[in-house]
Design a protein around this motif. Structure first.
Motif, PDB file in Angstrom:
ATOM      1  N   SER A  50       0.762  -1.073   0.074  1.00 26.36           N
ATOM      2  CA  SER A  50       0.022   0.054  -0.080  1.00 26.36           C
ATOM      3  C   SER A  50       1.007   1.240  -0.006  1.00 26.36           C
ATOM      4  CB  SER A  50      -0.946   0.168   1.144  1.00 26.36           C
ATOM      5  OG  SER A  50      -1.967  -1.069   0.968  1.00 26.36           O
ATOM      6  N   ALA A  51       1.837   1.223   0.765  1.00 18.04           N
ATOM      7  CA  ALA A  51       2.952   2.441   0.785  1.00 18.04           C
ATOM      8  C   ALA A  51       3.489   2.596  -0.578  1.00 18.04           C
ATOM      9  CB  ALA A  51       4.176   2.126   1.957  1.00 18.04           C
ATOM     10  N   GLN A  52       3.827   1.336  -1.278  1.00 17.81           N
ATOM     11  CA  GLN A  52       4.490   1.630  -2.566  1.00 17.81           C
ATOM     12  C   GLN A  52       3.346   2.092  -3.671  1.00 17.81           C
ATOM     13  OE1 GLN A  52       7.488   1.693  -3.327  1.00 17.81           O
ATOM     14  NE2 GLN A  52       8.618   0.490  -2.040  1.00 17.81           N
ATOM     15  N   ALA A  53       2.309   1.737  -3.161  1.00 16.68           N
ATOM     16  CA  ALA A  53       1.057   2.472  -4.310  1.00 16.68           C
ATOM     17  C   ALA A  53       0.916   3.847  -4.047  1.00 16.68           C
ATOM     18  CB  ALA A  53      -0.005   1.559  -4.149  1.00 16.68           C
ATOM     19  N   ALA A  54       0.845   4.098  -2.917  1.00 16.04           N
ATOM     20  CA  ALA A  54       0.750   5.638  -2.690  1.00 16.04           C
ATOM     21  C   ALA A  54       1.864   6.543  -3.201  1.00 16.04           C
ATOM     22  CB  ALA A  54       0.558   5.976  -1.116  1.00 16.04           C
ATOM     23  N   ARG A  55       3.067   5.932  -3.110  1.00  9.66           N
ATOM     24  CA  ARG A  55       4.259   6.522  -3.741  1.00  9.66           C
ATOM     25  C   ARG A  55       4.130   6.882  -5.003  1.00  9.66           C
ATOM     26  NH1 ARG A  55       7.320   2.730   0.184  1.00  9.66           N
ATOM     27  NH2 ARG A  55       7.452   3.880   2.178  1.00  9.66           N
ATOM     28  N   LEU A  56       3.708   5.522  -5.892  1.00  8.01           N
ATOM     29  CA  LEU A  56       3.538   5.657  -7.113  1.00  8.01           C
ATOM     30  C   LEU A  56       2.443   6.797  -7.614  1.00  8.01           C
ATOM     31  CD1 LEU A  56       3.216   1.859  -8.113  1.00  8.01           C
ATOM     32  CD2 LEU A  56       5.209   3.188  -9.047  1.00  8.01           C
ATOM     33  N   ALA A  57       1.436   6.943  -6.790  1.00 10.95           N
ATOM     34  CA  ALA A  57       0.523   8.027  -7.107  1.00 10.95           C
ATOM     35  C   ALA A  57       1.426   9.501  -6.915  1.00 10.95           C
ATOM     36  CB  ALA A  57      -0.466   8.048  -6.245  1.00 10.95           C
ATOM     37  N   ALA A  58       1.992   9.495  -5.903  1.00 11.27           N
ATOM     38  CA  ALA A  58       2.890  10.925  -5.648  1.00 11.27           C
ATOM     39  C   ALA A  58       3.676  11.285  -6.735  1.00 11.27           C
ATOM     40  CB  ALA A  58       3.316  10.907  -4.111  1.00 11.27           C
ATOM     41  N   GLU A  59       4.448  10.028  -7.172  1.00 18.27           N
ATOM     42  CA  GLU A  59       5.587  10.025  -8.146  1.00 18.27           C
ATOM     43  C   GLU A  59       4.768  10.730  -9.664  1.00 18.27           C
ATOM     44  OE1 GLU A  59       7.567   6.381  -8.771  1.00 18.27           O
ATOM     45  OE2 GLU A  59       8.310   6.472  -6.675  1.00 18.27           O
ATOM     46  N   GLU A  60       3.514  10.612  -9.722  1.00 20.65           N
ATOM     47  CA  GLU A  60       2.800  10.899 -11.078  1.00 20.65           C
ATOM     48  C   GLU A  60       2.810  12.532 -11.081  1.00 20.65           C
ATOM     49  OE1 GLU A  60      -0.790   9.069 -12.119  1.00 20.65           O
ATOM     50  OE2 GLU A  60       0.219   7.050 -12.059  1.00 20.65           O
TER      51      GLU A  60
END
Length: 402
Positions: A50-60
């Motif tokens: 879940s943390a990695q998924a949130a980071r992928l969103a922020a990276e966009e």
């Protein structure tokens, strides 16, 4: 002197032009607290993924909105409501957290919902399932992504009853989530003319299901419904197979199954199981591309909960970007007014109660011979539109609904 005055005026004007982004953002940053189960029964379907998924969103967004940095911190609620509440209060009161996200475990989520409502903070849920979170315990700042106990259980129950599996016995996780899952499935079974022969409540994180499975076997029910999730589902399915329940003609129904659970069970054990999910990595080119990025960071495909974290955080950040502020009331209103469109869902409306009306999908687990490789586990049987998958807003019991 006149030159100094002009320079000062120009400096003020430039600051006024350059500064709105920072001036409109509290504390000069956008801080998201990812609160999850990092080591328990839900760590595989949420947790660090879940943390990695949130980071992928922020990276966009380049990890910043209009020059204001996006920071993501991670905490473990240990599947305890009091720990979740304590962390939520600390994050909001002393660490300037603007948003709390994820929070698998309905008891923990209900505790956090009360705190975020009181403290006026956005709460993005992708993991808890109790319909109370968008019902009697709804919040103007609470948003529920991905699924709930009604959407996952009713589609599965309907499919099995239609097939002729009309008598049910429940093995239920003994807390808010499990109770809600059993209740929603039971309503569907009874409404379709089926019967509930009994059930048993089981403590969270139980390792030995033998006595509960023997009761289910003795009941003679056609369906043994597992109203649990994560590690509990994996253990109960494995042990049910060892005890010979499927071989004896009983149908195992996992009312909340994720692809991670299938991966842990393996296809020889899980084949033929029916499940409802809101996301599968192999749906289309967009889901495959995003899931590849996720797998590069985690070594595995995403669960629907982890995909939901990405979708929720992305929708929040887009609202902040569009508004130029992280003001809670303005952002909550913008999020509700804007349908969710991303790799996971298209034009999904958000109700007054915070429910995201995404599509649900009914799947069957493939036989080993049908799978083309790792993570190729599911066959799509039916698409259930969001408007049909969830309890209508007007019937949700949410006090916010006019």
């Amino acid at each position: 002197m006149k030159g100094l005055m002009v320079a000062a005026a120009l400096g003020t004007a430039v600051a006024g032009l350059a500064g709105p982004a920072f001036a409109q953002m509290s504390d000069g940053k956008i801080k998201i607290g990812l609160l999850s189960d990092l080591a328990g029964v839900y760590s595989d379907i949420n947790g660090e993924g879940s943390a990695q998924a949130a980071r992928l969103a922020a990276e966009e967004f380049g990890n910043a909105i209009n020059g204001v940095p996006v920071e993501i911190i991670v905490g473990d609620h240990q599947n305890k409501a009091d720990v979740a509440a304590s962390l939520a209060r600390k994050w909001i009161d002393t660490e300037q957290v603007d948003v709390i996200a994820d929070v698998p475990n309905s008891a923990a989520a209900l505790a956090v919902q009360a705190i975020t409502k009181e403290r006026k903070r956005i709460f993005l849920m992708s993991g808890p399932g109790s319909v109370d979170l968008t019902g009697k315990a709804c919040s103007p700042y609470g948003f529920m992504w991905t699924w709930d106990t009604h959407s996952v259980s009713s589609a599965t129950a309907r499919a099995l009853v239609n097939k002729g599996d009309k008598s049910w016995f429940f093995i239920t996780a003994d807390y808010a989530f499990g109770h809600s899952l059993e209740e929603e499935a039971s309503k569907t079974v009874k409404a379709m003319g089926g019967t509930v022969k009994g059930g048993v409540r089981v403590p969270l994180a139980t390792s030995d299901f033998s006595s509960f499975l023997l009761q289910a076997q003795a009941s003679g029910a056609k369906v043994v419904a597992l109203a649990n999730a994560g590690g509990d589902t994996i253990n109960s399915v494995k042990q049910a197979t060892e005890f010979g329940l499927p071989q004896g003609g009983q149908t195992l129904a996992g009312l909340l199954l994720n692809i991670n659970d299938i991966h842990a069970l393996t296809l020889p054990v899980a084949k033929g199981l029916i499940l409802s999910n809101s996301f599968y990595w192999d749906m289309n080119d967009e889901t495959r591309a995003w899931s590849k990025k996720f797998e590069e960071k985690t070594g595995r495909k995403p669960s629907m909960n982890q995909a939901g974290v990405y979708s929720a955080v992305r929708h929040y950040l887009q609202a902040v970007k569009d508004l130029g502020t992280d003001d809670t009331d303005k952002v909550a209103a913008k999020m509700r007014a804007t349908p969710v469109t991303d790799m996971m869902m298209k034009d999904a409306k958000i109700g007054e109660n915070g429910r995201v009306f995404n599509n649900m999908y009914l799947f069957e687990v493939k036989k080993p011979a049908e799978s083309k490789g790792p993570w190729d586990y599911l066959t799509l049987l039916q698409t259930v539109p969001g408007a049909e998958a969830y309890i209508p807003v007007k019937d949700s019991g949410c006090p916010l609904v006019k």
